[in-house]
Design a protein around this motif. Sequence first.
Motif, PDB file in Angstrom:
ATOM      1  N   VAL A  51     -13.129   3.928  -6.098  1.00  0.00           N
ATOM      2  CA  VAL A  51     -12.014   3.045  -6.254  1.00  0.00           C
ATOM      3  C   VAL A  51     -11.976   2.539  -7.480  1.00  0.00           C
ATOM      4  CG1 VAL A  51     -11.116   0.805  -5.604  1.00  0.00           C
ATOM      5  CG2 VAL A  51     -12.475   1.893  -3.632  1.00  0.00           C
ATOM      6  N   ASN A  68      -3.327   0.471  -3.727  1.00  0.00           N
ATOM      7  CA  ASN A  68      -2.979  -1.086  -3.059  1.00  0.00           C
ATOM      8  C   ASN A  68      -2.498  -2.002  -4.394  1.00  0.00           C
ATOM      9  OD1 ASN A  68      -3.967  -0.046  -0.675  1.00  0.00           O
ATOM     10  ND2 ASN A  68      -5.684  -1.430  -0.604  1.00  0.00           N
ATOM     11  N   THR A  91      -5.456  -0.924  -7.027  1.00  0.00           N
ATOM     12  CA  THR A  91      -6.816  -0.045  -6.858  1.00  0.00           C
ATOM     13  C   THR A  91      -6.188   1.265  -5.959  1.00  0.00           C
ATOM     14  OG1 THR A  91      -7.050  -0.994  -4.634  1.00  0.00           O
ATOM     15  CG2 THR A  91      -8.164  -2.049  -6.479  1.00  0.00           C
ATOM     16  N   GLU A 110      -4.497   6.633  -2.307  1.00  0.00           N
ATOM     17  CA  GLU A 110      -3.978   5.464  -1.716  1.00  0.00           C
ATOM     18  C   GLU A 110      -3.908   4.321  -2.833  1.00  0.00           C
ATOM     19  OE1 GLU A 110      -4.987   3.147   2.482  1.00  0.00           O
ATOM     20  OE2 GLU A 110      -6.485   2.743   0.940  1.00  0.00           O
ATOM     21  N   THR A 113       0.917  -1.215   0.081  1.00  0.00           N
ATOM     22  CA  THR A 113      -0.094   0.077   0.036  1.00  0.00           C
ATOM     23  C   THR A 113       1.065   1.359  -0.047  1.00  0.00           C
ATOM     24  OG1 THR A 113      -1.815  -1.164   1.176  1.00  0.00           O
ATOM     25  CG2 THR A 113      -1.923   1.131   1.456  1.00  0.00           C
ATOM     26  N   GLU A 145      -7.660   4.813  -4.483  1.00  0.00           N
ATOM     27  CA  GLU A 145      -8.667   5.405  -3.876  1.00  0.00           C
ATOM     28  C   GLU A 145      -8.336   6.889  -3.078  1.00  0.00           C
ATOM     29  OE1 GLU A 145     -11.953   4.789  -0.329  1.00  0.00           O
ATOM     30  OE2 GLU A 145     -10.268   3.264  -0.814  1.00  0.00           O
TER      31      GLU A 145
END
Length: 180
Positions: A136, A174, A156, A172, A39, A158
């Motif tokens: 997302v 991931n 992903t 963020e 992350t 966000e």
Amino acid sequence: MAAFIIEMTKLPFVIVLVISILTFLKADELGELKRSSMTLYFQDYFGGNNATMKPVTFSGDAWSFKQFGTIFCTDDPITVTMDQGSAQVGRAQGIYVTSALDGSNTHVLISVVFTNDEFGGSTLEVQGTSKQFERVREVAVVGGTGRFRLARGYVTFETVHIDLSLSYSIIEGNFTIWHY
Ligand SMILES: *[C@@H]1O[C@H](CO)[C@@H](O)[C@H](O)[C@H]1NC(C)=O
Ligand SMILES: *[C@@H]1O[C@H](CO)[C@@H](O)[C@H](O)[C@H]1NC(C)=O
């Protein structure tokens, strides 16, 4: 006929030899296929004097995130936590292009350029369409270099913080990747 029988009896040895060479090359050059998750946080200044994302404008053309054809160039610092003062692991360098006529999608072409001790000199290549106004957004990871050779997977994104007065957001990401 005798020669043919000798060749046939050698065949299994030849096959074993070829397989061992291929296995050796694979192990030697690439190592084991590994799965990694991480992350990361993109510190994105989309305006102001210290912008890390800028529209590429031609002779003052109107631009906006929603305007088809608008190109943005980016060089966002990437940190380990949301805090922009936290350790920097690299930069997100590349371009976004609003690629849907109705403005809903942007095409992402970003290299995650690692500069930290662990992954410095390695990169991950993120490419694909992103439904830019959804909470997302999933984009493909299509390659990598160094520690992430032959990477493939997905990320992903966000937006976890936005401050319009500062033209500042934190995204963020991931990452889930398989790589050698
Ligand atoms: C840009 O960075 C400079 C130097 O770090 C800082 O003094 C200035 O306040 C920043 N400007 C904005 C708009 O954030
Ligand atoms: C991304 O990972 C963080 C940390 O593990 C988690 O809190 C968050 O829910 C994840 N976001 C998505 C969209 O899966």
